[in-house]
Design a protein around this motif. Structure first.
Motif, PDB file in Angstrom:
ATOM      1  N   ALA A  35       0.842  -1.189   0.000  1.00 24.58           N
ATOM      2  CA  ALA A  35       0.000   0.000   0.000  1.00 24.58           C
ATOM      3  C   ALA A  35       0.871   1.230   0.000  1.00 24.58           C
ATOM      4  CB  ALA A  35      -0.923  -0.004   1.223  1.00 24.58           C
ATOM      5  N   SER A  36       0.281   2.340  -0.379  1.00 24.96           N
ATOM      6  CA  SER A  36       0.980   3.620  -0.300  1.00 24.96           C
ATOM      7  C   SER A  36       0.030   4.667   0.241  1.00 24.96           C
ATOM      8  CB  SER A  36       1.502   4.040  -1.684  1.00 24.96           C
ATOM      9  OG  SER A  36       0.415   4.230  -2.577  1.00 24.96           O
ATOM     10  N   ALA A  37       0.572   5.677   0.886  1.00 30.32           N
ATOM     11  CA  ALA A  37      -0.222   6.751   1.472  1.00 30.32           C
ATOM     12  C   ALA A  37       0.696   7.932   1.743  1.00 30.32           C
ATOM     13  CB  ALA A  37      -0.888   6.280   2.764  1.00 30.32           C
ATOM     14  N   ASP A  38       0.102   9.039   2.096  1.00 28.50           N
ATOM     15  CA  ASP A  38       0.912  10.180   2.510  1.00 28.50           C
ATOM     16  C   ASP A  38       1.667   9.873   3.801  1.00 28.50           C
ATOM     17  OD1 ASP A  38       0.010  11.753   0.376  1.00 28.50           O
ATOM     18  OD2 ASP A  38      -1.679  12.545   1.526  1.00 28.50           O
ATOM     19  N   VAL A  39       0.947   9.248   4.736  1.00 29.72           N
ATOM     20  CA  VAL A  39       1.514   9.000   6.070  1.00 29.72           C
ATOM     21  C   VAL A  39       1.187   7.581   6.502  1.00 29.72           C
ATOM     22  CG1 VAL A  39       1.616   9.775   8.472  1.00 29.72           C
ATOM     23  CG2 VAL A  39       1.105  11.440   6.661  1.00 29.72           C
ATOM     24  N   VAL A  40       2.167   6.895   7.066  1.00 32.26           N
ATOM     25  CA  VAL A  40       1.927   5.614   7.705  1.00 32.26           C
ATOM     26  C   VAL A  40       2.113   5.811   9.203  1.00 32.26           C
ATOM     27  CG1 VAL A  40       4.333   4.894   7.295  1.00 32.26           C
ATOM     28  CG2 VAL A  40       2.607   3.185   7.871  1.00 32.26           C
ATOM     29  N   VAL A  41       1.143   5.357   9.967  1.00 32.87           N
ATOM     30  CA  VAL A  41       1.163   5.484  11.425  1.00 32.87           C
ATOM     31  C   VAL A  41       1.410   4.113  12.019  1.00 32.87           C
ATOM     32  CG1 VAL A  41      -0.154   6.099  13.488  1.00 32.87           C
ATOM     33  CG2 VAL A  41      -0.406   7.458  11.389  1.00 32.87           C
ATOM     34  N   VAL A  42       2.390   4.013  12.877  1.00 33.77           N
ATOM     35  CA  VAL A  42       2.732   2.755  13.538  1.00 33.77           C
ATOM     36  C   VAL A  42       2.131   2.774  14.939  1.00 33.77           C
ATOM     37  CG1 VAL A  42       4.576   1.209  14.264  1.00 33.77           C
ATOM     38  CG2 VAL A  42       4.870   2.637  12.219  1.00 33.77           C
ATOM     39  N   GLY A  43       1.091   1.977  15.146  1.00 38.41           N
ATOM     40  CA  GLY A  43       0.444   1.897  16.449  1.00 38.41           C
ATOM     41  C   GLY A  43      -0.952   2.473  16.427  1.00 38.41           C
ATOM     42  N   LEU A 297       5.222   9.168   2.501  1.00 37.92           N
ATOM     43  CA  LEU A 297       6.118  10.319   2.548  1.00 37.92           C
ATOM     44  C   LEU A 297       6.674  10.528   3.951  1.00 37.92           C
ATOM     45  CD1 LEU A 297       4.017  12.809   0.369  1.00 37.92           C
ATOM     46  CD2 LEU A 297       6.003  11.435  -0.328  1.00 37.92           C
ATOM     47  N   ARG A 298       5.862  10.213   4.959  1.00 37.91           N
ATOM     48  CA  ARG A 298       6.264  10.390   6.360  1.00 37.91           C
ATOM     49  C   ARG A 298       5.737   9.224   7.184  1.00 37.91           C
ATOM     50  NH1 ARG A 298       9.564  15.144   7.691  1.00 37.91           N
ATOM     51  NH2 ARG A 298       9.683  16.104   5.634  1.00 37.91           N
ATOM     52  N   ALA A 299       6.410   8.978   8.303  1.00 40.25           N
ATOM     53  CA  ALA A 299       5.959   7.941   9.242  1.00 40.25           C
ATOM     54  C   ALA A 299       5.786   8.549  10.619  1.00 40.25           C
ATOM     55  CB  ALA A 299       6.969   6.796   9.309  1.00 40.25           C
ATOM     56  N   VAL A 300       4.743   8.121  11.310  1.00 40.33           N
ATOM     57  CA  VAL A 300       4.527   8.470  12.709  1.00 40.33           C
ATOM     58  C   VAL A 300       4.645   7.194  13.522  1.00 40.33           C
ATOM     59  CG1 VAL A 300       2.866   9.265  14.429  1.00 40.33           C
ATOM     60  CG2 VAL A 300       3.036  10.447  12.233  1.00 40.33           C
ATOM     61  N   VAL A 301       5.581   7.173  14.459  1.00 39.60           N
ATOM     62  CA  VAL A 301       5.729   6.025  15.356  1.00 39.60           C
ATOM     63  C   VAL A 301       5.069   6.406  16.676  1.00 39.60           C
ATOM     64  CG1 VAL A 301       7.328   4.474  16.520  1.00 39.60           C
ATOM     65  CG2 VAL A 301       7.844   5.302  14.215  1.00 39.60           C
ATOM     66  N   ALA A 302       3.905   5.819  16.939  1.00 37.77           N
ATOM     67  CA  ALA A 302       3.102   6.168  18.113  1.00 37.77           C
ATOM     68  C   ALA A 302       3.171   5.036  19.124  1.00 37.77           C
ATOM     69  CB  ALA A 302       1.663   6.442  17.695  1.00 37.77           C
ATOM     70  N   MET A 303       4.323   4.913  19.754  1.00 39.41           N
ATOM     71  CA  MET A 303       4.594   3.823  20.682  1.00 39.41           C
ATOM     72  C   MET A 303       5.480   4.345  21.805  1.00 39.41           C
ATOM     73  SD  MET A 303       5.727   1.172  17.698  1.00 39.41           S
ATOM     74  CE  MET A 303       5.915  -0.269  18.742  1.00 39.41           C
ATOM     75  N   SER A 304       5.573   3.591  22.880  1.00 37.25           N
ATOM     76  CA  SER A 304       6.517   3.954  23.931  1.00 37.25           C
ATOM     77  C   SER A 304       7.936   3.842  23.383  1.00 37.25           C
ATOM     78  CB  SER A 304       6.361   3.035  25.140  1.00 37.25           C
ATOM     79  OG  SER A 304       6.790   1.724  24.827  1.00 37.25           O
ATOM     80  N   PRO A 305       8.872   4.642  23.895  1.00 33.66           N
ATOM     81  CA  PRO A 305      10.254   4.563  23.407  1.00 33.66           C
ATOM     82  C   PRO A 305      10.842   3.159  23.504  1.00 33.66           C
ATOM     83  CG  PRO A 305       9.959   6.567  24.676  1.00 33.66           C
ATOM     84  CD  PRO A 305       8.694   5.768  24.842  1.00 33.66           C
ATOM     85  N   ALA A 306      10.534   2.451  24.579  1.00 31.62           N
ATOM     86  CA  ALA A 306      11.111   1.117  24.767  1.00 31.62           C
ATOM     87  C   ALA A 306      10.646   0.144  23.694  1.00 31.62           C
ATOM     88  CB  ALA A 306      10.760   0.581  26.150  1.00 31.62           C
TER      89      ALA A 306
END
Length: 490
Positions: A35-43, A297-306
């Protein structure tokens, strides 16, 4: 916050094309997809879902990848074995938690007051006593060291007032405060055993760690963050039920919020897709998860740092961010729930809340439904209490939890209709809870890397919030912040 528009729900042409390749959660494990999108969000916790909502509303195409088979992350409806659930993760909200309450209103999730009528139970040095919570110190038990404790709490509030919210490393005394643990400070500023125990209990009940495990600066910022732009944070707001962070609950359980938000996003949310790698190139990012690869184009990692540190970032993250993740462990907590025919403790003049210095459970609440049609006691197994039971069989955990309930609320508490529990330390995609904490030195040296984007990679999650770090409100705030940040960068 702007609601999702019809245009946003339909998405852009790019997203529509991408979604033709996205299988439903039921078929996700049978074939791979691209898939493709403007933004991929992890979490797909509250942070990731909020970021996705706002980006879609702004006209951006989004794909959300979630490792679990459900949305919510650390917000979880714990099955009770009879077709109903109780909050197995985050559940309470209170004054100044504006963003989570606004989101709940938008989604049609109602609130009700946490049961708070009657007295609390205090179990200390083998002695059980009852106390009211309408005194000067609110939920603080009237131990013989209460004056000593009151002075220490006033000092903590004063020091927290000097900490810039969201940037504790910029405090004038940051080096001094980040060079010691909360345990060190409490022993130097409280003389009585009672005051020292209750300061330790404050850290255990809010962060699920020992006071020796966490930096004083981190705790001061946690206090400073317990407010909003118009109301400075205080330790009282953290610990109190009435007027505090435990004042209110969500009808139907807090899990209703991520569930309804994810439903609005529809097929944009992909379940059973733990992210294994994030590769950045000059033109964008490629995120590889089980069953799907997403280019964006961009990724958002929405998780705890660990937990985010488990991802293989290519090229590697900047040293400051990588080092920060090594110094941001999760607390240790489980929630233990027992169901009874009635909330019998209410008839005995008790509100179901307690503080204990021994046993597997060190704090409890009345988790009964609003109508009191049945009784539900919830207990927190924190830090050492749950670490000792992480590998124990279920029967042993159940016995330990019921023993604590019986000591606190009498023999009837030891004979429930059913029990359930959630060991967050054993939950692979959380690795503990309720929040990540930092030991001495981490915030001072690596704190600025917490929210700083790493090229095309942006960071969200309650740990990255300014106000209400560690709470559902903080998660929502972080999602709103990162959505604006990413939208501006596209």
């Amino acid at each position: 916050m702007t609601a999702l528009s019809r245009r946003g729900l339909l998405g852009t042409g790019a997203l529509a094309a991408a979604m033709t390749t996205l299988p439903s959660p039921a078929s996700a494990r049978t074939r791979a997809a691209a898939a493709s999108a403007d933004v991929v969000v992890v979490g797909a916790g509250l942070a990731g879902l909020t970021a996705a909502r706002d980006l879609v509303a702004a006209g951006r195409s989004v794909v959300v990848l979630e490792a679990r088979d459900r949305p919510g992350g650390r917000v979880y409806g714990l099955p009770l074995g009879d077709g109903t659930t109780s909050e197995g993760g985050a559940e309470f909200v209170g004054p100044t938690q504006d963003r989570i309450t606004a989101l709940a209103r938008e989604l049609g999730v109602e609130t009700f007051a946490t049961y708070n009528q009657g007295k609390n139970v205090y179990l200390r040095n083998g002695r059980r006593s009852l106390y009211a919570t309408d005194g000067l110190l609110g939920a603080v038990p009237p131990d013989w060291g209460v004056v000593d404790l009151g002075i220490a709490m006033a000092k903590l509030n004063d020091m927290a007032g000097e900490v810039p919210v969201g940037q504790p490393w910029k405090a004038a005394r940051a080096e001094e405060w980040d060079s010691q643990t909360f345990h060190t400070w409490s022993r130097a500023n409280a003389v009585s055993g009672g005051a020292r125990f209750l300061l330790d209990a404050f850290v255990s009940s809010t962060l699920s760690v020992r006071s020796r495990d966490v930096s004083l600066l981190y705790v001061l910022h946690y206090i400073a963050a317990a407010g909003n732009a118009a109301n400075p944070g205080t330790i009282d707001r953290l610990i109190n039920t009435r007027g505090g962070a435990q004042e209110t609950r969500f009808a139907g359980g807090s899990e209703q919020i991520p569930a309804r938000l994810a439903a609005r996003l529809g097929d944009r949310v992909r379940y059973g897709a733990p992210v294994r790698a994030v590769e950045t190139t000059d033109g964008g990012v490629t995120v590889t998860a089980d069953g799907i690869t997403v280019t964006a184009l961009r990724a958002v990692v929405a998780m705890s740092p660990a937990i985010a540190a488990r991802i293989d970032f290519r090229p590697g993250l900047p040293a400051a961010r990588a080092q920060l993740a090594q110094r941001f462990p999760m607390g240790s907590v489980a929630k233990f729930v027992a169901v009874y025919d009635t909330p019998f403790w209410r008839a005995e003049g008790l509100n179901g809340q307690s503080v204990a210095d021994s046993g597997a459970i060190d704090a409890t609440f009345d988790n009964s439904p609003p109508d009191g049609s049945r009784g539900v006691l919830m207990g927190f197994m924190n830090q050492t209490g749950i670490r000792r039971l992480d590998a124990a069989p279920a029967d042993e955990v159940r016995a330990a939890g019921l023993d604590s309930f019986a000591r606190l609320f009498g023999d009837r508490a030891g004979n429930p209709v059913r029990t359930a529990f959630q060991r967050w330390d054993n939950e692979v995609w959380s690795g503990g809870g309720p929040v990540g904490v930092t030991p001495p030195g981490a915030l001072l040296d690596f704190g600025p890397a917490l929210r700083e984007p790493c090229g095309r990679i942006h960071w969200a999650g309650t740990e990255t919030s300014d106000f209400w770090t560690g709470y559902m409100d903080g998660a929502v705030r972080s999602g709103e912040r990162v959505a604006k940040e990413v939208h501006a960068a596209l």
